[in-house]
Design an enzyme around this catalytic site. Structure first.
Site, PDB file in Angstrom:
ATOM      1  N   LYS A  42       0.849  -1.191   0.000  1.00  0.00           N
ATOM      2  CA  LYS A  42       0.000   0.000   0.000  1.00  0.00           C
ATOM      3  C   LYS A  42       0.884   1.240   0.000  1.00  0.00           C
ATOM      4  O   LYS A  42       1.652   1.463   0.935  1.00  0.00           O
ATOM      5  CB  LYS A  42      -0.912   0.031   1.234  1.00  0.00           C
ATOM      6  CG  LYS A  42      -1.648   1.368   1.379  1.00  0.00           C
ATOM      7  CD  LYS A  42      -2.527   1.440   2.622  1.00  0.00           C
ATOM      8  CE  LYS A  42      -2.992   2.887   2.841  1.00  0.00           C
ATOM      9  NZ  LYS A  42      -3.910   2.994   4.000  1.00  0.00           N
ATOM     10  N   ASN A  66      -9.521   1.513   9.589  1.00  0.00           N
ATOM     11  CA  ASN A  66      -8.751   1.139  10.776  1.00  0.00           C
ATOM     12  C   ASN A  66      -9.358   1.774  12.021  1.00  0.00           C
ATOM     13  O   ASN A  66      -9.904   1.098  12.886  1.00  0.00           O
ATOM     14  CB  ASN A  66      -7.281   1.568  10.593  1.00  0.00           C
ATOM     15  CG  ASN A  66      -6.381   1.094  11.726  1.00  0.00           C
ATOM     16  OD1 ASN A  66      -6.808   0.722  12.812  1.00  0.00           O
ATOM     17  ND2 ASN A  66      -5.092   1.095  11.496  1.00  0.00           N
TER      18      ASN A  66
END
Lengths: 74, 266
Positions: free
Chosen positions: B106, B215
């Site tokens: 990522k 998250n």
């Protein structure tokens, strides 16, 4: 300079200076610190040290070593 | 018709890997590694983002993420959090590749606080460097369809526009452009960042996104494990609603019950 007491080398590990016996390998360094080889990655002077070479790559005086692992992140 | 069988047949694919869960979760900001593990398990996620940092030499025996979130069970997606240049990103992810042995990553290059908005000039530069180094790049980016298309054309394997700034919990604030980015993309599109609660995740999926990455929405909930369960169901609900095709909107009512056959006085 040939004396046994002079054979140590000084390297930087994660920004900290560390004295090591001459001839210390990457595997030896990880073992001395107490780290499992399969859980970390090692960079030596900005170059990746492949895990397969940990037992053979010897550290040299003045080396800058980075030892990293995965931590929580987003 | 067995709806559950249909859900089982639904998967998305990135870099040759198939995933049934359309929820990708971060592993940061939890109170403990135990809570991280329990939350991720409850979320049903198959892919998790991780950061790369120096080992603490003064406490080498400290428990490590890998002991709680095993890479044999979850696909690790190492990130470039904290990197501000292409060189730092490449250096960090080369280490990640050596630590993990995989090249799916990522990329995120952020601008300054208070928004930590994607720095797209630096992101393009870092993406080029990583692609040249044979990484498979899932890229965090602005909700900008032109930038998203360019990243795809460069070879990024997934486009991940922000729903809102990282950790803001503001939801998908520009659904118009998220939809536009998905409509033109030939690679998976994930909403990454900004999700605050289950309805935000469902909404992102209703827009047609392939998956959602979050998250803080789980880690900073009062009960992270319970929110992880909520997110799991939200993403499934949003995906199913998208596939089902929602009804049209109208400003006037349209009665649900027939007007014929009403009983009458007299």
């Amino acid at each position: 300079m040939e004396a046994a007491t002079e054979t140590g080398i000084s390297v930087t590990v994660n920004g900290e200076e560390r004295r090591l016996p001459a001839g210390t390998t990457v595997a030896g360094l990880l073992s001395a610190i107490g780290l499992a080889e399969r859980k970390v990655a090692v960079e030596r002077n900005l170059e990746i040290v492949p895990r397969s070479t940990y037992a053979t790559v010897q550290l040299a005086a003045g080396d800058a070593i980075e030892i990293v692992h995965f931590i929580g992140g987003g | 018709m067995d709806g559950s069988a249909n859900i089982q047949d639904d998967f998305w694919e990135v870099a040759g890997r198939r995933f049934r869960s359309r929820l990708v979760v971060g592993t940061g900001r939890y109170k403990s590694l135990e809570e991280t593990a329990a939350s991720i398990e409850a979320s049903g996620a198959e892919m998790v983002t991780v950061a790369v940092r120096r080992v603490n030499l003064s406490d080498p025996g400290a428990p490590m993420l890998q002991d709680f979130v095993p890479p044999t069970r979850y696909t690790y997606l190492p990130n470039t959090a904290g990197c501000h240049t292409a060189q730092e990103a490449v250096r960090t992810l080369r280490l990640a590749r050596e630590a993990g042995g995989w090249n799916l990553v990522k990329l995120e290059v952020l601008g300054p606080p208070p928004f930590l908005y994607p720095d797209m000039a630096a992101t393009f530069e870092a993406a080029a460097a990583l692609l040249a180094d044979n990484f498979e790049v899932m890229v965090y980016c602005a909700d900008d369809p032109v930038a998203a298309k360019r990243l795809e054309e460069m070879g990024c394997v997934a486009i991940m526009p922000l729903g809102a700034p990282i950790g803001s919990g503001m939801g998908v604030v520009n659904p118009y452009m998220i939809r536009a980015i998905k409509a033109q993309a030939k690679v998976p599109v994930l909403v990454d960042a900004g999700i605050g609660t289950a309805s935000d995740a469902a909404f992102a999926m209703e827009l047609g996104c392939d998956a959602v990455l979050l998250n803080s929405a789980i880690a900073h909930a009062q009960d992270p494990v319970r929110m992880a369960v909520a997110m799991k169901h939200a993403v499934i609900a949003g995906r199913e609603a998208f596939l089902a095709g929602r009804m049209g909107r109208d400003y006037k009512a349209d009665a649900s019950s027939p007007m014929d056959g009403l009983i009458r006085r007299g």
